[in-house]
Design an enzyme around this catalytic site. Structure first.
Site, short mmCIF file in Angstrom:
data_model
loop_
_atom_site.label_atom_id
_atom_site.label_comp_id
_atom_site.label_asym_id
_atom_site.label_seq_id
_atom_site.Cartn_x
_atom_site.Cartn_y
_atom_site.Cartn_z
N TYR A 54 -15.24 3.66 9.55
CA TYR A 54 -15.44 2.23 9.32
C TYR A 54 -16.84 1.91 8.83
CZ TYR A 54 -11.04 1.38 11.71
OH TYR A 54 -9.71 1.36 12.06
N LYS A 65 0.95 3.91 -2.06
CA LYS A 65 0.33 5.20 -2.41
C LYS A 65 1.32 6.14 -3.10
CE LYS A 65 -2.97 5.05 1.41
NZ LYS A 65 -2.35 4.01 2.29
N ASP A 118 0.85 -1.20 0.00
CA ASP A 118 0.00 0.00 0.00
C ASP A 118 0.89 1.25 0.00
OD1 ASP A 118 -2.03 1.83 0.39
OD2 ASP A 118 -2.67 1.04 2.32
N ASP A 122 4.09 10.76 -7.17
CA ASP A 122 5.06 11.69 -7.76
C ASP A 122 5.06 11.57 -9.28
OD1 ASP A 122 7.22 13.52 -7.93
OD2 ASP A 122 8.02 12.78 -6.02
P1 5BU Z 1 -7.47 -0.21 9.80
O1 5BU Z 1 -6.62 -0.60 10.97
O2 5BU Z 1 -8.47 -1.30 9.38
O3 5BU Z 1 -8.12 1.14 9.97
O4 5BU Z 1 -6.42 -0.09 8.60
C1 5BU Z 1 -6.76 0.33 7.31
C2 5BU Z 1 -5.59 0.14 6.38
O5 5BU Z 1 -5.96 0.56 5.07
C3 5BU Z 1 -4.35 0.94 6.73
O6 5BU Z 1 -3.23 0.18 6.35
C4 5BU Z 1 -4.45 2.19 5.87
O7 5BU Z 1 -3.18 2.69 5.54
C5 5BU Z 1 -5.14 1.65 4.65
N1 5BU Z 1 -5.97 2.64 3.95
C6 5BU Z 1 -7.07 3.23 4.55
O8 5BU Z 1 -7.39 2.97 5.70
N2 5BU Z 1 -7.83 4.11 3.83
C7 5BU Z 1 -7.55 4.46 2.56
O9 5BU Z 1 -8.28 5.24 1.95
C8 5BU Z 1 -6.40 3.85 1.96
C9 5BU Z 1 -5.65 2.95 2.67
BR1 5BU Z 1 -5.93 4.29 0.22
#
Ligand code: 5BU
Length: 258
Positions: A208, A90, A88, A93
């Site tokens: 969430y 992201k 991930d 650049d």
């Molecule tokens: P969580 O612990 O379930 O909140 O983790 C979510 C993961 O997804 C975390 O690694 C973030 O960096 C990743 N993520 C996110 O939460 N939202 C986004 O829009 C993106 C990545 Br792109």
């Protein structure tokens, strides 16, 4: 709605096909975000939950004791449990810079991450730069069409332009990070972070949604779950719960729930 398996033959990119094959074979649309910070923890969680996932999502640059052996161990576990790896990263650049960041540096992401992702903000050159490195290795790219965090700016015209960039690069762009299905094109796979068994927020802007909301209502394809699993007392048991919730929501959306 098409099944995951019906979409396999429609996809051009080999890693998109492979992912959908794994989803169908293992009956799981769960991706675990293993945001732990040591090599030992990452290997442990990947082995514990490996049988329940189609995809392991990493943030390789948060591992304090990263070394080349970690990649060997992750590849071994990916083979043992039959999952793919998504870094991930992201990227954000110009094409020339992201080509270095993706293929080189300490992490050599393109050599082991089947999938990575990028922001569309630099314009199409970012895809060209990543594609130059990733396509010969049969990797796939996700564009960030929407973020899960409160107040995210990826919306409206920016989002529409992102979708167009993906459509122009369907050999390499296999789908989107998004909270919902955005295009009526079954070759794009939608991945949704910000998932917990109960909807809510964290203290830093994360929002969430439940697996049912994401897969059944929002018609996304893959749920990405981090803290909901790796912070649980028993991550393996918890992963099984998310896997079941995600798969039941999928079956419900096909109306073939047995
Ligand atoms: P969580 O612990 O379930 O909140 O983790 C979510 C993961 O997804 C975390 O690694 C973030 O960096 C990743 N993520 C996110 O939460 N939202 C986004 O829009 C993106 C990545 Br792109």
């Amino acid at each position: 709605m098409l099944t995951y398996s019906a979409r396999i033959r429609l996809c051009q990119n080999p890693i998109a096909k492979k992912l959908l094959e794994i989803v169908e074979l293992k009956k799981t649309n769960l991706c675990v975000a293993a945001d732990v910070t040591t090599k030992a923890e990452l290997i442990k969680i990947a082995d514990e939950i490996g049988s329940h996932i189609c995809l392991l999502k990493t943030h390789i640059d948060i591992i304090v004791d990263f070394d080349a052996d970690l990649i060997i161990q992750l590849q071994r576990l990916a083979k043992k449990h039959n999952f793919l790896i998504f870094e991930d990263r992201k990227f954000a650049d110009i094409g020339n810079t992201v080509a270095h960041q993706y293929g080189g540096g300490i992490y050599h992401i393109a050599d082991w991450a089947h999938i990575t992702n990028a922001h569309a903000v630099p314009g199409p050159g970012i895809i060209a730069g990543l594609k130059k490195i990733g396509l010969p290795k049969n990797n796939g790219l996700l564009l960030i069409a929407e973020m899960s965090s409160e107040g995210a700016l990826a919306a409206g015209d920016y989002q529409n332009a992102t979708l167009k960039m993906a459509e122009a690069n369907q050999d390499f762009v296999i789908g989107f990070i998004t909270t919902k299905k955005l295009l009526n094109n079954p070759t794009f796979i939608n991945f949704t972070p910000g998932v917990k068994l109960e909807s809510g927020f964290d203290t830093l802007g994360q929002q969430y949604l439940t697996p049912e909301k994401v897969i059944y209502e929002n018609k996304s394809d893959i749920i990405i779950v981090g803290r909901g699993i790796y912070e649980a007392e028993n991550p393996k048991v918890q992963a099984e719960k998310y896997r079941t919730a995600g798969w039941n929501a999928y079956e419900k959306s096909l109306e073939i729930k047995s």
